[in-house]
Design a protein around this motif. Structure first.
Motif, PDB file in Angstrom:
ATOM      1  N   HIS A   1      35.658  43.706  50.509  1.00 36.25           N
ATOM      2  CA  HIS A   1      35.850  43.153  49.161  1.00 36.25           C
ATOM      3  C   HIS A   1      35.702  44.211  48.078  1.00 36.25           C
ATOM      4  CE1 HIS A   1      36.810  39.024  49.941  1.00 36.25           C
ATOM      5  NE2 HIS A   1      35.939  39.032  50.926  1.00 36.25           N
TER       6      HIS A   1
ATOM      7  N   ASP B   1      38.775  44.980  45.529  1.00 40.30           N
ATOM      8  CA  ASP B   1      38.552  44.994  44.079  1.00 40.30           C
ATOM      9  C   ASP B   1      38.985  46.346  43.493  1.00 40.30           C
ATOM     10  OD1 ASP B   1      37.389  43.499  41.767  1.00 40.30           O
ATOM     11  OD2 ASP B   1      36.113  45.270  41.673  1.00 40.30           O
TER      12      ASP B   1
ATOM     13  N   ILE C   1      32.071  35.102  47.384  1.00 41.28           N
ATOM     14  CA  ILE C   1      31.516  36.045  46.405  1.00 41.28           C
ATOM     15  C   ILE C   1      32.535  37.143  46.082  1.00 41.28           C
ATOM     16  CG2 ILE C   1      29.713  37.798  46.065  1.00 41.28           C
ATOM     17  CD1 ILE C   1      27.935  35.895  47.880  1.00 41.28           C
TER      18      ILE C   1
ATOM     19  N   GLU D   1      35.369  35.755  43.982  1.00 41.23           N
ATOM     20  CA  GLU D   1      34.904  35.476  42.611  1.00 41.23           C
ATOM     21  C   GLU D   1      34.922  36.765  41.791  1.00 41.23           C
ATOM     22  OE1 GLU D   1      31.126  33.490  42.980  1.00 41.23           O
ATOM     23  OE2 GLU D   1      32.072  31.544  43.374  1.00 41.23           O
ATOM     24  N   ARG D   2      34.498  37.845  42.414  1.00 43.88           N
ATOM     25  CA  ARG D   2      34.523  39.119  41.696  1.00 43.88           C
ATOM     26  C   ARG D   2      35.966  39.561  41.425  1.00 43.88           C
ATOM     27  NH1 ARG D   2      31.650  44.608  43.798  1.00 43.88           N
ATOM     28  NH2 ARG D   2      33.095  44.261  45.487  1.00 43.88           N
TER      29      ARG D   2
ATOM     30  N   ALA E   1      37.289  37.655  38.557  1.00 44.85           N
ATOM     31  CA  ALA E   1      36.721  38.162  37.301  1.00 44.85           C
ATOM     32  C   ALA E   1      37.408  39.464  36.886  1.00 44.85           C
ATOM     33  CB  ALA E   1      35.212  38.369  37.456  1.00 44.85           C
ATOM     34  N   THR E   2      37.734  40.299  37.850  1.00 45.43           N
ATOM     35  CA  THR E   2      38.457  41.549  37.556  1.00 45.43           C
ATOM     36  C   THR E   2      39.826  41.232  36.961  1.00 45.43           C
ATOM     37  OG1 THR E   2      37.332  42.792  39.283  1.00 45.43           O
ATOM     38  CG2 THR E   2      39.507  43.596  38.626  1.00 45.43           C
TER      39      THR E   2
END
Ligand code: SME
Length: 168
Positions: A16, A20, A153, A156-157, A160-161
């Protein structure tokens, strides 16, 4: 040209973090939310194993989500807030992991092959109305129980990015 780099999925945290990192590189310098959603869904679909659908629904009115950029089979266009997994995640403003879609009351089947699902709300962080829901990121898998807590998790990140890197 951006070239997605294959990622080893055996370590979820590293997987992850790398996903990201690649999304940040992919959308750097572009703030159009549709363009970034299109490239984000393509990146996710290319790099995340075991998916049959990956994409976005945007909040069109307070009561309705409308499909945005995605990869996979053609999808339901409009979903009422509160309906299905996507509508429930938007209403609760919380991610929902569904181990078995057949056991989720009101699940909306866009692709009969889908067996498990992860839906992450897109939440505005700063600006005039922080905390408002902008839409959802929806991931579907033909594998039962495909999505772990680490995936929740991690995505979700990633959501948000995407939100922070786009104009709303
Ligand atoms: N299964 C979703 C609908 C969207 S599609 O799967 C792409 C739901 O129940 O909200």
């Amino acid at each position: 040209m951006f070239e997605a780099v294959p990622v080893d999925a055996s370590d979820p945290l590293r997987f992850h973090a790398e996903l990201d990192r690649q999304l940040r590189a992919l959308i750097a310098g572009e703030r159009d939310r549709i363009a970034n959603a299109a490239n984000a869904s393509a990146l996710i679909f290319q790099l995340v194993p075991g998916l049959n659908w990956a994409g976005f629904y945007f909040l069109h009115t307070e009561r309705e989500l409308v499909v945005g950029p995605f990869q996979g089979k053609p999808a339901c266009v409009r979903i009422a807030v509160g309906k299905g997994v996507c509508g429930a995640a938007a209403q609760r403003r919380q991610s929902i992991v569904v181990e078995d879609v057949h056991a989720f009351p009101g699940h909306i089947a866009c692709d009969a092959a889908s067996r498990s699902e992860l839906v992450v709300p897109l939440i505005r962080e700063g600006g005039t109305e922080p905390g408002t829901v902008l839409g959802v990121l929806d991931l579907d898998s033909p594998l039962p129980g495909r999505f772990s807590e680490a995936d929740r998790i991690g995505f979700e990140r990633l959501a948000a990015t995407y939100v922070a890197g786009s104009d709303w």
